[in-house]
Design a protein around this motif. Structure first.
Motif, PDB file in Angstrom:
ATOM      1  N   MET A  20       0.640  -1.201  -0.112  1.00  0.00           N
ATOM      2  CA  MET A  20      -0.085  -0.107  -0.134  1.00  0.00           C
ATOM      3  C   MET A  20       0.788   1.186   0.067  1.00  0.00           C
ATOM      4  SD  MET A  20      -3.130  -1.062  -0.038  1.00  0.00           S
ATOM      5  CE  MET A  20      -4.402  -0.089   0.978  1.00  0.00           C
ATOM      6  N   GLY A  21       1.836   1.114   0.766  1.00  0.00           N
ATOM      7  CA  GLY A  21       2.796   2.485   0.840  1.00  0.00           C
ATOM      8  C   GLY A  21       3.382   2.819  -0.408  1.00  0.00           C
ATOM      9  N   LYS A  22       3.879   1.794  -1.256  1.00  0.00           N
ATOM     10  CA  LYS A  22       4.587   2.028  -2.683  1.00  0.00           C
ATOM     11  C   LYS A  22       3.387   2.334  -3.440  1.00  0.00           C
ATOM     12  CE  LYS A  22       8.888   1.300  -1.466  1.00  0.00           C
ATOM     13  NZ  LYS A  22       9.949   2.340  -1.421  1.00  0.00           N
ATOM     14  N   CYS A  23       2.319   1.772  -3.482  1.00  0.00           N
ATOM     15  CA  CYS A  23       1.162   2.275  -4.382  1.00  0.00           C
ATOM     16  C   CYS A  23       0.787   3.885  -4.312  1.00  0.00           C
ATOM     17  CB  CYS A  23      -0.034   1.358  -4.013  1.00  0.00           C
ATOM     18  SG  CYS A  23       0.263  -0.188  -4.744  1.00  0.00           S
ATOM     19  N   LYS A  24       0.851   4.049  -3.045  1.00  0.00           N
ATOM     20  CA  LYS A  24       0.415   5.591  -2.672  1.00  0.00           C
ATOM     21  C   LYS A  24       1.714   6.322  -3.219  1.00  0.00           C
ATOM     22  CE  LYS A  24      -0.623   8.826   0.975  1.00  0.00           C
ATOM     23  NZ  LYS A  24      -0.891   9.125   2.294  1.00  0.00           N
ATOM     24  N   GLU A  25       2.942   6.080  -2.949  1.00  0.00           N
ATOM     25  CA  GLU A  25       4.044   6.818  -3.500  1.00  0.00           C
ATOM     26  C   GLU A  25       3.947   6.852  -5.004  1.00  0.00           C
ATOM     27  OE1 GLU A  25       7.311   5.577  -0.101  1.00  0.00           O
ATOM     28  OE2 GLU A  25       7.704   5.348  -2.275  1.00  0.00           O
ATOM     29  N   ALA A  26       3.701   5.915  -5.833  1.00  0.00           N
ATOM     30  CA  ALA A  26       3.496   5.967  -7.225  1.00  0.00           C
ATOM     31  C   ALA A  26       2.412   6.771  -7.598  1.00  0.00           C
ATOM     32  CB  ALA A  26       3.254   4.604  -7.760  1.00  0.00           C
ATOM     33  N   LEU A  27       1.241   6.525  -6.912  1.00  0.00           N
ATOM     34  CA  LEU A  27       0.075   7.715  -7.449  1.00  0.00           C
ATOM     35  C   LEU A  27       0.544   8.951  -7.136  1.00  0.00           C
ATOM     36  CD1 LEU A  27      -2.826   5.189  -6.078  1.00  0.00           C
ATOM     37  CD2 LEU A  27      -2.514   6.111  -8.196  1.00  0.00           C
ATOM     38  N   VAL A  28       1.141   9.329  -6.068  1.00  0.00           N
ATOM     39  CA  VAL A  28       1.529  10.674  -6.059  1.00  0.00           C
ATOM     40  C   VAL A  28       2.458  11.312  -7.042  1.00  0.00           C
ATOM     41  CG1 VAL A  28       2.932  12.294  -4.248  1.00  0.00           C
ATOM     42  CG2 VAL A  28       1.268  10.715  -3.316  1.00  0.00           C
ATOM     43  N   LEU A  29       3.502  10.461  -7.423  1.00  0.00           N
ATOM     44  CA  LEU A  29       4.382  10.760  -8.476  1.00  0.00           C
ATOM     45  C   LEU A  29       3.685  10.851  -9.752  1.00  0.00           C
ATOM     46  CD1 LEU A  29       7.428   8.494  -7.390  1.00  0.00           C
ATOM     47  CD2 LEU A  29       7.301  10.861  -7.359  1.00  0.00           C
ATOM     48  N   ASP A  33      -2.849   9.515 -11.687  1.00  0.00           N
ATOM     49  CA  ASP A  33      -2.764   8.491 -13.053  1.00  0.00           C
ATOM     50  C   ASP A  33      -2.646   7.048 -12.860  1.00  0.00           C
ATOM     51  OD1 ASP A  33      -2.082   7.361 -15.675  1.00  0.00           O
ATOM     52  OD2 ASP A  33      -2.645   9.399 -16.630  1.00  0.00           O
ATOM     53  N   MET A  34      -3.825   6.459 -13.040  1.00  0.00           N
ATOM     54  CA  MET A  34      -3.329   4.687 -12.708  1.00  0.00           C
ATOM     55  C   MET A  34      -2.499   4.360 -13.378  1.00  0.00           C
ATOM     56  SD  MET A  34      -4.416   2.662 -10.397  1.00  0.00           S
ATOM     57  CE  MET A  34      -5.739   3.558  -9.709  1.00  0.00           C
ATOM     58  N   GLU A  35      -2.527   4.364 -14.865  1.00  0.00           N
ATOM     59  CA  GLU A  35      -1.615   3.747 -15.695  1.00  0.00           C
ATOM     60  C   GLU A  35      -0.218   4.298 -15.492  1.00  0.00           C
ATOM     61  OE1 GLU A  35      -4.572   1.390 -16.392  1.00  0.00           O
ATOM     62  OE2 GLU A  35      -2.828   1.080 -17.137  1.00  0.00           O
ATOM     63  N   LYS A  36      -0.065   5.414 -15.396  1.00  0.00           N
ATOM     64  CA  LYS A  36       1.384   5.867 -15.065  1.00  0.00           C
ATOM     65  C   LYS A  36       1.753   5.376 -13.900  1.00  0.00           C
ATOM     66  CE  LYS A  36       0.991  10.291 -17.837  1.00  0.00           C
ATOM     67  NZ  LYS A  36       1.026  11.867 -17.723  1.00  0.00           N
ATOM     68  N   ALA A  37       0.929   5.216 -12.804  1.00  0.00           N
ATOM     69  CA  ALA A  37       1.542   4.696 -11.515  1.00  0.00           C
ATOM     70  C   ALA A  37       1.984   3.275 -11.998  1.00  0.00           C
ATOM     71  CB  ALA A  37       0.231   4.727 -10.382  1.00  0.00           C
ATOM     72  N   ILE A  38       1.317   2.358 -12.493  1.00  0.00           N
ATOM     73  CA  ILE A  38       1.630   1.129 -12.676  1.00  0.00           C
ATOM     74  C   ILE A  38       2.944   1.130 -13.622  1.00  0.00           C
ATOM     75  CG2 ILE A  38       0.892  -0.909 -14.207  1.00  0.00           C
ATOM     76  CD1 ILE A  38      -1.928  -0.491 -13.446  1.00  0.00           C
ATOM     77  N   ASP A  39       2.980   1.845 -14.450  1.00  0.00           N
ATOM     78  CA  ASP A  39       4.342   2.020 -15.283  1.00  0.00           C
ATOM     79  C   ASP A  39       5.535   2.426 -14.311  1.00  0.00           C
ATOM     80  OD1 ASP A  39       3.289   1.611 -17.378  1.00  0.00           O
ATOM     81  OD2 ASP A  39       2.928   3.643 -18.322  1.00  0.00           O
ATOM     82  N   HIS A  40       5.108   3.543 -13.368  1.00  0.00           N
ATOM     83  CA  HIS A  40       6.269   3.856 -12.477  1.00  0.00           C
ATOM     84  C   HIS A  40       6.885   2.342 -11.801  1.00  0.00           C
ATOM     85  CE1 HIS A  40       8.384   5.690  -9.112  1.00  0.00           C
ATOM     86  NE2 HIS A  40       7.831   5.122  -8.374  1.00  0.00           N
ATOM     87  N   LEU A  41       5.668   1.752 -11.022  1.00  0.00           N
ATOM     88  CA  LEU A  41       6.035   0.644 -10.348  1.00  0.00           C
ATOM     89  C   LEU A  41       6.856  -0.575 -11.273  1.00  0.00           C
ATOM     90  CD1 LEU A  41       2.677   0.108  -8.266  1.00  0.00           C
ATOM     91  CD2 LEU A  41       4.910   0.785  -7.423  1.00  0.00           C
ATOM     92  N   ARG A  42       6.362  -0.670 -12.424  1.00  0.00           N
ATOM     93  CA  ARG A  42       7.031  -1.720 -13.166  1.00  0.00           C
ATOM     94  C   ARG A  42       8.604  -1.269 -13.564  1.00  0.00           C
ATOM     95  NH1 ARG A  42       3.508  -3.326 -18.258  1.00  0.00           N
ATOM     96  NH2 ARG A  42       5.210  -5.002 -18.191  1.00  0.00           N
ATOM     97  N   LYS A  43       8.760  -0.068 -13.742  1.00  0.00           N
ATOM     98  CA  LYS A  43      10.113   0.337 -13.889  1.00  0.00           C
ATOM     99  C   LYS A  43      10.884   0.271 -12.695  1.00  0.00           C
ATOM    100  CE  LYS A  43       8.726   3.824 -17.437  1.00  0.00           C
ATOM    101  NZ  LYS A  43       8.385   5.439 -17.833  1.00  0.00           N
ATOM    102  N   ALA A  44      10.362   0.372 -11.773  1.00  0.00           N
ATOM    103  CA  ALA A  44      10.994   0.264 -10.464  1.00  0.00           C
ATOM    104  C   ALA A  44      11.266  -1.314 -10.233  1.00  0.00           C
ATOM    105  CB  ALA A  44      10.139   0.810  -9.409  1.00  0.00           C
ATOM    106  N   GLY A  45      10.751  -2.107 -10.892  1.00  0.00           N
ATOM    107  CA  GLY A  45      10.844  -3.325 -10.751  1.00  0.00           C
ATOM    108  C   GLY A  45      10.113  -4.248  -9.678  1.00  0.00           C
TER     109      GLY A  45
END
Length: 282
Positions: A20-29, A33-45
């Motif tokens: 949950m914490g990393k998901c919140k960080e990704a959404l803030v960054l 934008d949900m899809e951009k957040a997913i991309d961010h997490l994927r890029k972070a491995g």
């Protein structure tokens, strides 16, 4: 910036399997934008398991761990038995049990949020995601229980079908009778009782069974009906309650009678305090 709501975090968590914490960080960054957040997490491995997270997990293993003061039961599920037998998956579950023994998490969510004891830079949930990436299958921690041992109790553990069925039985009255407790655990594995004793059967279950019993003897004299119904209710209780079941290794005695015989032999007041019967996916 778009407001980051709990529902958004939950949705991203469900889609990616990331904490949950990393998901919140990704959404803030990604400014919400949900899809951009997913991309961010994927890029972070962290979200290579995005699509895998939705797949059904029917296989898995149950593992126990114990020390002097506590006992842990943990179940992890995967998609195929092939992966369930993989050493990497088994190692993951072993680490979960070991960490649970050390930290005594209040629940599964508490465990998933804890730093992994071998690498404090990631949580247990992120460790799970790394194993998902390595094995290519969805992995879910389904349940966890930490049992705090009583000083005057014995604990018998029986694992069947390679860890797909695990039973733990607690016997009070002595701390050195694991063998007897394990014998009863083997019985629980075979006979699958629902309750320990008759007093634990819920009122609504008894009412349903009595209604069924009475429907089976309609038309008979009232005095006979009561006797038949009483007999059927006793038979039901004997079937679903551990202490009243016929002992699987000697059907001339009940489980309670078997325990009484054992108690007399060791000269200790033994009693079954509780039991856990876990089967993968059930």
């Amino acid at each position: 910036m778009k407001e980051i709501t709990p529902d958004m975090i939950k949705t991203l968590r469900e889609r990616t399997g990331v904490g949950m914490g990393k998901c919140k960080e990704a959404l803030v960054l990604s400014e919400g934008d949900m899809e951009k957040a997913i991309d961010h997490l994927r890029k972070a491995g962290m979200a290579a398991g995005v699509k895998k997270e939705g797949r059904e997990t029917k296989e898995g293993l149950i593992l126990t761990g114990e020390d002097k003061n506590s006992l842990v039961l943990a179940e992890a599920n995967v998609e195929t038995d092939f992966v369930a037998q993989n050493d990497r998956f088994k190692h993951f579950l072993h680490d979960v049990a070991k960490q649970s023994l050390e930290t005594k998490p209040k629940n599964l969510a508490d465990l998933l949020a804890q730093p992994y004891f071998k690498d404090k830079s990631i949580t247990i949930d992120q460790y799970r995601n790394l194993v998902i990436q390595a094995l290519g299958e969805n992995i879910q921690l389904r349940r966890l229980e930490v049992v705090h041992k009583h000083p005057n109790s014995s604990y018998g553990i029986y694992s069947h079908m390679g860890g797909k069925l695990v039973v733990v039985v607690e016997i009070s009255g002595a701390a050195d009778q694991e063998g007897i407790a394990k014998e009863i655990a083997m019985h629980v594995a075979a006979e699958n009782p629902d309750y320990l004793k008759a007093e634990e059967i819920p009122a609504h279950v008894l009412a349903r069974e009595e209604e069924i019993a009475r429907s089976q003897v309609q038309g008979k004299p009232e005095n006979i009906v009561e006797k038949i119904v009483a007999g059927k209710m006793k038979a039901f209780s004997d079937q679903v309650c551990l202490v009243h079941q016929k002992y699987v290794k000697d059907n001339t005695v009940t489980v309670q009678q078997f325990l009484d015989i054992c108690a007399k032999k060791v000269n200790k007041p033994l009693a079954i305090r509780c039991f856990w019967r876990w089967k993968v996916g059930i």
